[in-house]
Design a protein around this motif. Structure first.
Motif, short mmCIF file in Angstrom:
data_model
loop_
_atom_site.label_atom_id
_atom_site.label_comp_id
_atom_site.label_asym_id
_atom_site.label_seq_id
_atom_site.Cartn_x
_atom_site.Cartn_y
_atom_site.Cartn_z
N ALA A 65 5.44 -0.23 3.51
CA ALA A 65 4.82 1.02 3.88
C ALA A 65 5.17 2.13 2.84
O ALA A 65 4.27 2.74 2.63
CB ALA A 65 5.66 1.36 5.16
N ALA A 66 6.24 2.17 2.13
CA ALA A 66 6.54 2.92 0.90
C ALA A 66 5.48 2.88 0.07
O ALA A 66 5.17 3.78 -0.59
CB ALA A 66 7.96 2.68 0.78
N HIS A 67 5.07 1.62 -0.44
CA HIS A 67 4.31 1.50 -1.40
C HIS A 67 2.70 1.88 -0.91
O HIS A 67 2.35 2.65 -2.02
CB HIS A 67 4.11 -0.13 -1.78
N ALA A 68 2.49 1.61 0.06
CA ALA A 68 1.19 2.14 0.49
C ALA A 68 1.18 3.89 0.33
O ALA A 68 0.26 4.40 -0.10
CB ALA A 68 0.89 1.97 1.97
N LEU A 80 1.35 6.81 9.31
CA LEU A 80 1.93 6.61 10.56
C LEU A 80 0.98 6.19 11.54
O LEU A 80 1.20 5.09 12.34
CB LEU A 80 2.88 7.92 11.15
N GLY A 81 -0.21 6.67 11.64
CA GLY A 81 -1.51 6.04 12.44
C GLY A 81 -1.73 4.72 12.03
O GLY A 81 -1.89 3.84 12.81
N LEU A 82 -1.76 4.46 10.72
CA LEU A 82 -1.93 2.85 10.56
C LEU A 82 -0.90 1.95 10.63
O LEU A 82 -1.46 0.83 11.19
CB LEU A 82 -2.28 2.99 8.83
N LEU A 83 0.37 2.42 10.53
CA LEU A 83 1.48 1.72 10.99
C LEU A 83 1.38 1.38 12.51
O LEU A 83 1.45 0.37 12.88
CB LEU A 83 2.90 2.47 10.45
N PRO A 155 -10.12 -2.88 2.84
CA PRO A 155 -9.64 -2.52 1.53
C PRO A 155 -8.19 -2.50 1.39
O PRO A 155 -7.51 -2.40 2.37
CB PRO A 155 -10.65 -1.33 1.30
N PRO A 156 -7.70 -2.78 0.29
CA PRO A 156 -6.37 -2.69 0.14
C PRO A 156 -5.49 -1.54 0.54
O PRO A 156 -4.38 -1.60 1.23
CB PRO A 156 -6.06 -2.94 -1.43
N HIS A 157 -6.02 -0.21 0.45
CA HIS A 157 -5.48 0.90 0.88
C HIS A 157 -5.26 1.02 2.36
O HIS A 157 -4.39 1.60 3.13
CB HIS A 157 -5.99 2.19 0.43
#
Length: 228
Positions: A65-68, A80-83, A155-157
């Protein structure tokens, strides 16, 4: 372990000999701690304390999460929405795996053996505290499959924060599952305790009354969606 037909110790390589009698046997829960395998080193690999799950996997998913956030410059609300989406993805996977894989009605020797190893043992011995959470090796395999599927689909992001959220959902699932079976309720009226008691009631109904409903463990969301 109670005797039934040709069933004898160690359990895993003998339950398959029960044939169709396995299903009536495994749905009658008892207290106890069965021995899975003869060799002690192999037996040890089947036992996992609950606290190992957050200690092992929380650093990985927090780091993802921090890396993203840092690499892809996601604004915090979007991250936060993606998490949260990842957590919901895990809850869907949890429901589907529990309903269609862990409760698949198999009849062959190896089908019954695998069913007992992965889930039947929990229905037969629901209070076996060291076999309530996923051991590290199968958990690692599940992580690799989810990671690969997400990075092939998005995609990775987007895939990375979804993976982090799904991992957080998995950690919550295993810890809540342990708490449902082993944490005693107190007099506190906290929302967390109320939530846990609600989950406990539905999950114990699944164990002791109707194993064909209540497939969600960390959440009843998809039981409501699919009317189970």
């Amino acid at each position: 372990m109670e005797a039934l037909g040709t069933l004898a110790q160690p359990a895993v390589l003998n339950v398959g000999r029960l044939g169709d009698a396995y299903w009536s046997w495994v749905e009658r829960p008892v207290r106890g701690h069965p021995r899975f395998f003869g060799p002690s080193w192999l037996e040890h690999l089947t036992k996992t304390p609950w606290w190992l799950v957050p200690c092992l996997w929380a650093p990985l998913h927090l780091a993802c999460a921090a890396h993203a956030h840092m690499k892809y410059a996601w604004p915090l609300p979007h991250l936060l929405g993606l998490l949260v989406a990842g957590v919901l993805l895990w809850q869907l996977l949890e429901y589907l795996i529990h309903r269609f894989a862990f409760h698949a009605h198999v009849s062959s020797y190896w089908g019954i053996t695998l069913h007992f190893l992965f889930h039947g043992c929990h229905h037969k011995y629901p209070m076996d505290s060291l076999r309530l959470v996923m051991p590290p090796l199968p958990a690692l395999a599940a992580h690799i499959m989810v990671y690969s599927a997400l990075f092939m689909s998005f995609p990775p992001h987007i895939a990375l924060p979804l993976f982090a959220g799904a991992g957080m959902g998995y950690i919550a699932y295993d810890c809540l599952h342990y708490a449902i079976h082993h944490c005693k309720g107190g007099r506190s009226a906290s929302p967390l305790l109320f939530f846990l008691q609600s989950l406990r009631g539905k999950h114990l109904h699944h164990h002791f009354r109707n194993s064909h409903s209540g497939f969600g463990i960390s959440s009843s969301l998809f039981d409501y969606v699919f009317q189970t």
